[in-house]
Design a protein around this motif. Structure first.
Motif, short mmCIF file in Angstrom:
data_model
loop_
_atom_site.label_atom_id
_atom_site.label_comp_id
_atom_site.label_asym_id
_atom_site.label_seq_id
_atom_site.Cartn_x
_atom_site.Cartn_y
_atom_site.Cartn_z
N UNK A 48 -2.34 91.49 -58.87
CA UNK A 48 -2.16 91.45 -57.41
C UNK A 48 -2.60 92.77 -56.78
N UNK A 49 -2.29 93.87 -57.46
CA UNK A 49 -2.65 95.19 -56.96
C UNK A 49 -4.17 95.32 -56.84
N UNK A 50 -4.91 94.66 -57.75
CA UNK A 50 -6.37 94.76 -57.69
C UNK A 50 -6.89 94.12 -56.40
N UNK A 51 -6.17 93.12 -55.88
CA UNK A 51 -6.58 92.53 -54.61
C UNK A 51 -6.46 93.59 -53.51
N UNK A 108 -10.65 97.33 -77.96
CA UNK A 108 -11.42 98.55 -77.75
C UNK A 108 -11.28 99.02 -76.32
N UNK A 109 -11.11 98.07 -75.39
CA UNK A 109 -11.13 98.38 -73.96
C UNK A 109 -9.96 99.27 -73.55
N UNK A 110 -8.74 98.91 -73.96
CA UNK A 110 -7.57 99.64 -73.49
C UNK A 110 -7.53 101.09 -74.00
N UNK A 156 -13.65 92.78 -59.91
CA UNK A 156 -12.57 92.28 -60.76
C UNK A 156 -11.90 91.06 -60.14
N UNK A 157 -11.68 91.12 -58.82
CA UNK A 157 -11.01 90.01 -58.15
C UNK A 157 -11.86 88.74 -58.23
N UNK A 158 -13.17 88.89 -58.03
CA UNK A 158 -14.05 87.72 -58.14
C UNK A 158 -13.94 87.13 -59.56
N UNK A 201 -10.77 92.80 -65.91
CA UNK A 201 -10.41 92.71 -64.50
C UNK A 201 -9.15 93.50 -64.20
N UNK A 202 -8.41 93.91 -65.23
CA UNK A 202 -7.15 94.61 -65.00
C UNK A 202 -7.26 96.12 -65.16
#
Lengths: 303, 293
Positions: free
Chosen positions: B32-35, A237-239, B271-273, A123-124
């Motif tokens: 937060x930036x992803x929001x 692996x992701x980063x 990603x946010x979900x 998600x990041x």
């Protein structure tokens, strides 16, 4: 479970069931490794299970001779090693501070640390990529103003935030820091304040107290924190997938993945040997970390 | 507060500052930036790469009508249920219970079960590709061939079941270790007393052991659910979400939307979900831990 002495046959029957079940689980756990080990010693290894013919060590030797292998190892060790050292340094100091300080935001901060730990890395990736890209341009213009044009690229491979050692190292450190901080905080909680107070009475300042009194006491906690940071960054692996593209910076997980994607000309013997050497540091570290494992779920490492 | 206390409090907060900066800059700020990104049409290429436009809730509206997103959520749900909640848990609890007996080779079996957990995710993906490969020569087909079962293209025929099996393999150890810790906290005197009162081993487990390890089980479920939602590398190395999108768990879906289809804004909405789901579970986890300050 303590038993008195039931009939012999009862013990026998139940133990047989236990052995049988555990054997099945063990076979399930070991089975996928059989091919890996055999293929790594096989001159003509393929995707399929076969007895090596002829047996060879060349797959292992090749890692240090052929392009790829040694370079990937070097890159992985540099990035993951540096990240682990940063984590130890920051989490050691921060964990100590967290354990000793009395401020109103301590509890909210600890809750935040737990919540940060549940954030899924996938998600990041987008915001991280965007943020590091912006930072990378700033670093780039700074580097260009410092060094001659032909050495900009080599310099960026080291200090760049995208496609550079530095960026990935920082990301690994930041990802591993919450758990390490947590481990260190709970570890310092178990160390009595008396030692520091004695040093304080003797006139030692904060940095003398940290270096001479607290750091030696913290070693077991640091060992646990460092092992988990290393294992997790080593296997990630992701980063690297998101942040690296230059072949000079290729790390083990990415190099291995890209190599077995090439549908033609996959050298399974070489890749299997590489995979075994790649997993070795993680397995050894895991062996040491095993006894601290429970505490990472439920609290900290007890002194 | 004395001057000394004040000064040392400042010194301590200073020691924590680097941690705050690093976690803040590279975990909390990105979250937060992803929001914000999810409310734009940010892209990896084209005009929208340099000048993203604010599109409000557009990405979220699109999300709700997007079959691919729902499919990915459902795949993730089955993946979590099948591997973490059922597979790893049952095998882990079983191993933990059986390993309490005074068996020979106890430490060996223990290490064997730990091994898959220690392997880097790409290596795990690599060896399962071979394990599940089609054709009569692959490891699994050979083994089943001995039992007279004809060979199958496992990853093509049963992709979701196979990633569940593979991930179960990978995570038995974490369940086992946590369950062992839970079981070791059960006082043996209680089980002994029940046994003397004539309770069968099954009754002892059902009415004494199980209720006592319930908090541990709850903790395990929370932790394993969030860690399983976070999985990317293992499944990506094994199937890359395929065949088609049969194994496109949410992590892979975010990656594909953002870096394969170049839609960073839309990927951020997904990603946010995911973040919201994980944080919601994390809040239960915070409560369950009863943090000591």
């Amino acid at each position: 479970m303590s038993k008195s002495k039931p009939a012999f046959s009862a013990i026998f029957d139940r133990d047989v069931v236990a052995y049988a079940t555990l054997s099945l689980i063990s076979i399930f756990c070991l089975l996928p490794f059989v091919w890996l080990i055999l293929a790594s010693f096989d001159k003509n290894a393929s995707l399929f299970l076969r007895w090596p013919s002829p047996w060879t060590l060349n797959n292992y030797i090749g890692i240090f001779v052929r392009e790829g292998g040694a370079r990937w190892f070097f890159n992985s060790f540099v990035v993951v090693g540096t990240a682990t050292i940063i984590v130890l340094l920051l989490a050691g100091l921060g964990g100590y501070a967290l354990s000793r300080m009395k401020v109103w935001w301590k509890r909210p901060f600890l809750y935040t640390i737990i919540l940060v730990r549940v954030v899924p890395p996938p998600a990041l990736i987008v915001p991280l990529y965007k943020i590091l890209l912006t930072g990378n341009e700033a670093v780039g213009s700074f580097v260009r103003s410092l060094v001659s044009p032909e050495s900009v690229r080599p310099a960026m491979l080291v200090v760049g935030l995208i496609d550079g050692y530095f960026g990935l190292t920082l990301v690994f450190a930041a990802m591993q820091l919450p758990l390490a901080l947590w481990i260190m905080k709970t570890y310092f909680d178990t160390i009595p304040h008396d030692y520091e107070e004695a040093a304080l009475v003797d006139g030692a300042n904060l940095f003398q107290r940290i270096r001479l009194v607290i750091a030696p006491l913290a070693l077991p906690g640091l060992a646990a924190a460092g092992l988990f940071a290393f294992i997790s960054a080593w296997g990630d692996f992701l980063m690297p997938l998101i942040l690296l593209s230059s072949s000079e910076l290729q790390m083990l997980p990415l190099g291995l993945f890209r190599a077995f994607l090439r549908v033609q000309q996959i050298d399974y013997g070489f890749l299997s040997a590489l995979a075994i050497l790649y997993m070795l540091p993680a397995v050894i570290a895991f062996g040491f970390a095993r006894r601290y494992f429970v505490q990472t779920f439920s609290g900290g490492v007890k002194a | 507060m004395t001057t000394y206390d004040k000064r040392s409090s400042w010194q301590l907060q200073l020691l924590l500052l680097p941690c705050l900066l690093l976690i803040g800059a590279l975990v909390i700020y990105p979250a937060l930036y992803s929001v914000y990104l999810s409310l734009t049409n940010a892209s990896l290429v084209g005009v929208a790469a340099t000048h993203p436009r604010f599109v409000g809730p557009g990405n979220y509206l699109r999300l709700f009508g997007d079959g691919g997103f729902w499919h990915s959520l459902v795949v993730t749900l089955w993946f979590v249920l099948g591997s973490a909640v059922i597979g790893q848990f049952l095998l882990g609890l079983g191993s933990a219970l059986l390993l309490r007996r005074p068996l020979r080779f106890k430490n060996l079996i223990n290490s064997i079960i730990l091994l898959p957990n220690a392997v880097p995710e790409v290596v795990a993906g690599y060896i399962w590709i071979s394990m599940l490969a089609g054709g009569e020569q692959s490891t699994l087909n050979r083994l089943l061939g001995l039992l007279g079962i004809p060979s199958v293209q496992w990853l093509e025929r049963f992709p979701l079941v196979m990633i569940i099996v593979a991930n179960t393999w990978r995570g038995i150890a974490s369940a086992m270790i946590l369950m062992m810790a839970g079981l070791s906290a059960v006082p043996p005197e209680i089980c002994e007393a029940a046994r003397i009162d004539g309770a069968s081993p099954r009754q002892i487990f059902r009415f004494i052991t199980l209720p006592l390890i319930m908090p541990t089980i709850f903790l395990y479920m929370l932790v394993s659910t969030v860690t399983t939602i976070s999985i990317f590398g293992f499944i990506y190395a094994l199937t890359r979400g395929g065949p088609g999108n049969a194994t496109e768990i949410i992590g892979i879906y975010i990656y594909n939307q953002s870096f394969t289809a170049f839609q960073l804004g839309y990927g951020s909405a997904v990603a946010v979900v995911t973040l919201v789901i994980s944080i919601a579970i994390g809040l239960f986890y915070v409560r369950a831990l009863k943090v000591q300050v």
